[in-house]
Write an enzyme that holds these catalytic residues in place. Structure first.
Site, PDB file in Angstrom:
ATOM      1  N   GLU A   1       6.319 -24.184  17.603  1.00 15.86           N
ATOM      2  CA  GLU A   1       4.936 -23.686  17.565  1.00 15.86           C
ATOM      3  C   GLU A   1       4.460 -23.515  16.135  1.00 15.86           C
ATOM      4  O   GLU A   1       5.257 -23.097  15.289  1.00 15.86           O
ATOM      5  CB  GLU A   1       4.869 -22.325  18.275  1.00 15.86           C
ATOM      6  CG  GLU A   1       4.936 -22.465  19.762  1.00 15.86           C
ATOM      7  CD  GLU A   1       4.875 -21.111  20.477  1.00 15.86           C
ATOM      8  OE1 GLU A   1       4.300 -20.154  19.936  1.00 15.86           O
ATOM      9  OE2 GLU A   1       5.412 -21.028  21.583  1.00 15.86           O
TER      10      GLU A   1
ATOM     11  N   HIS B   1       0.551 -20.310  24.113  1.00 14.39           N
ATOM     12  CA  HIS B   1       1.205 -19.001  23.958  1.00 14.39           C
ATOM     13  C   HIS B   1       0.244 -17.844  24.287  1.00 14.39           C
ATOM     14  O   HIS B   1      -0.090 -17.035  23.418  1.00 14.39           O
ATOM     15  CB  HIS B   1       1.793 -18.844  22.547  1.00 14.39           C
ATOM     16  CG  HIS B   1       2.867 -17.799  22.468  1.00 14.39           C
ATOM     17  ND1 HIS B   1       4.008 -17.932  21.729  1.00 14.39           N
ATOM     18  CD2 HIS B   1       2.966 -16.575  23.056  1.00 14.39           C
ATOM     19  CE1 HIS B   1       4.764 -16.859  21.840  1.00 14.39           C
ATOM     20  NE2 HIS B   1       4.140 -15.993  22.655  1.00 14.39           N
TER      21      HIS B   1
ATOM     22  N   ARG C   1      10.418 -18.332  25.255  1.00 17.65           N
ATOM     23  CA  ARG C   1      10.432 -18.986  23.947  1.00 17.65           C
ATOM     24  C   ARG C   1      10.800 -20.455  24.149  1.00 17.65           C
ATOM     25  O   ARG C   1      11.716 -20.775  24.906  1.00 17.65           O
ATOM     26  CB  ARG C   1      11.480 -18.343  23.021  1.00 17.65           C
ATOM     27  CG  ARG C   1      11.069 -17.012  22.410  1.00 17.65           C
ATOM     28  CD  ARG C   1       9.935 -17.158  21.386  1.00 17.65           C
ATOM     29  NE  ARG C   1       9.587 -15.899  20.775  1.00 17.65           N
ATOM     30  CZ  ARG C   1       8.664 -15.055  21.234  1.00 17.65           C
ATOM     31  NH1 ARG C   1       7.982 -15.339  22.327  1.00 17.65           N
ATOM     32  NH2 ARG C   1       8.422 -13.915  20.608  1.00 17.65           N
TER      33      ARG C   1
END
Ligand code: 8YV
Length: 330
Positions: free
Chosen positions: A274, A292, A245
């Site tokens: 994001e 991602h 993350r």
């Protein structure tokens, strides 16, 4: 004759693989999001008001304000994904809402992507491929496009859970020596298999590594774990890879270090805000940035969907679902 049990209303926030959606329709009273347009807060509120079960993904912020509108039947959040940092778990717990996730099935895919970045950044894979495409390759040269050797270097893994261990297994085969920092030391048999060295002190480990891989979840305890101060501990030849993350790294501090050449490079599959990507990262040459994609395989997405189906079905049948992050009221 007993009246047949009402099928739960399941609201799915994003488009899922076809076989999963079809099975979901067969099993439950399901509302799909065929257009795959991410839901805004107002739509999420409407969903938790009406549904028995919500199937969100990382793109849905299920915070306290959304959960405050939970209707009387809203009992389960069956997350499509392993990380649950986009869900306010305390608010869910307080309301007796069960939260499940999809652990295990994306371990190998995410570890593959991590290993790909561990190889690709020091060996300049993207820079080389781009040079070939843009015509700047003038032929082989003994001193052109040189990267750093992988074999024999030290890899420091932050977070030695399922994914961290899967990364370690791959990295060992590539001749990296395995070091790790984790809240808890892993079992001796795993340390032996991986020939892994445990560092209770993250600070001490960082100062000695050639490559760092972030593989821990984002929790209040790991937010900016790689802070500006800790990034300063890294040697200048070090690389940082993050497939966990974005929030685990202070992204602005990382940019500053990369800009000044105080670390060698970074491979990032995740970002602090994001889907926004820090524009300063995009200006840097010594980074590989991915959108991602760590768990993005067809097989992985179907396995994740199967887990979601099992969690909902078990819950609907009155049993404790297997992948409980928060055990609410049955
Ligand atoms: C998922 C992930 O694709 O599962 C996770 O925690 O980070 C991703 O790889 C995503 O979260 C789906 O919601």
């Amino acid at each position: 004759m007993p009246t047949p049990k009402k099928r739960p209303l399941v609201i799915v926030t994003r488009k899922l693989p076809d076989p999963i959606e079809t099975r979901m329709m067969e099993l439950f009273d399901t509302r799909l999001n065929i257009a795959d347009k991410p839901m805004g807060q107002a739509e999420l509120i409407e969903a938790v008001k009406a549904a028995d079960v919500l199937v969100p993904t990382i793109t849905d912020k299920i915070d306290g304000a959304v959960l405050a509108h939970a209707g009387p039947n809203f009992r389960l959040i069956a997350n499509f994904g392993t990380g649950v940092d986009h869900i306010d778990l305390a608010a869910a717990r307080q309301r007796g809402i069960t939260v499940t996730n999809t652990p295990g099935v994306l371990t190998e895919d995410t570890a593959d992507m991590t290993m790909a970045l561990i190889l690709a950044v020091p060996r300049r894979l993207v820079a080389g491929a781009s040079a070939l495409r843009d015509g700047s390759w003038e032929g082989w040269s003994p001193t052109w496009m040189l990267g750093q050797r992988i074999w024999g270097k030290r890899l420091g893994i932050i977070g030695m859970g399922r994914i961290g261990q899967a990364v370690a297994r791959r990295a060992k085969a590539f001749g990296l020596s395995i070091h790790y920092h984790n809240r808890k030391r892993v079992h001796e048999s795993i340390e032996q298999e991986l020939e892994a060295t445990y560092w209770e002190s993250l600070d001490q480990m960082l100062a000695r590594m050639d490559i760092i891989s972030v593989n821990c979840p984002h929790t209040p305890a790991t937010f900016h774990l790689l802070s500006s101060r800790r990034l300063d501990l890294l040697p200048p030849h070090a690389y940082v890879v993050n497939t966990a993350r974005g929030e685990v790294i202070d992204e602005n501090a990382l940019v500053r270090k990369l800009r000044k050449g105080e670390i060698a490079g970074a491979g990032l599959d995740v970002f602090e805000h994001e889907p926004a990507v820090n524009p300063k990262l995009l200006e840097l040459g010594n980074v590989i940035l991915l959108p991602h994609m760590g768990s993005a395989t067809l097989e992985g997405r179907i396995d994740m969907g199967e887990k979601v189906l099992i969690n909902i079905k078990t819950f609907a049948d009155g049993h404790a679902p297997p992948d409980r992050v928060i055990a609410g009221l049955l």
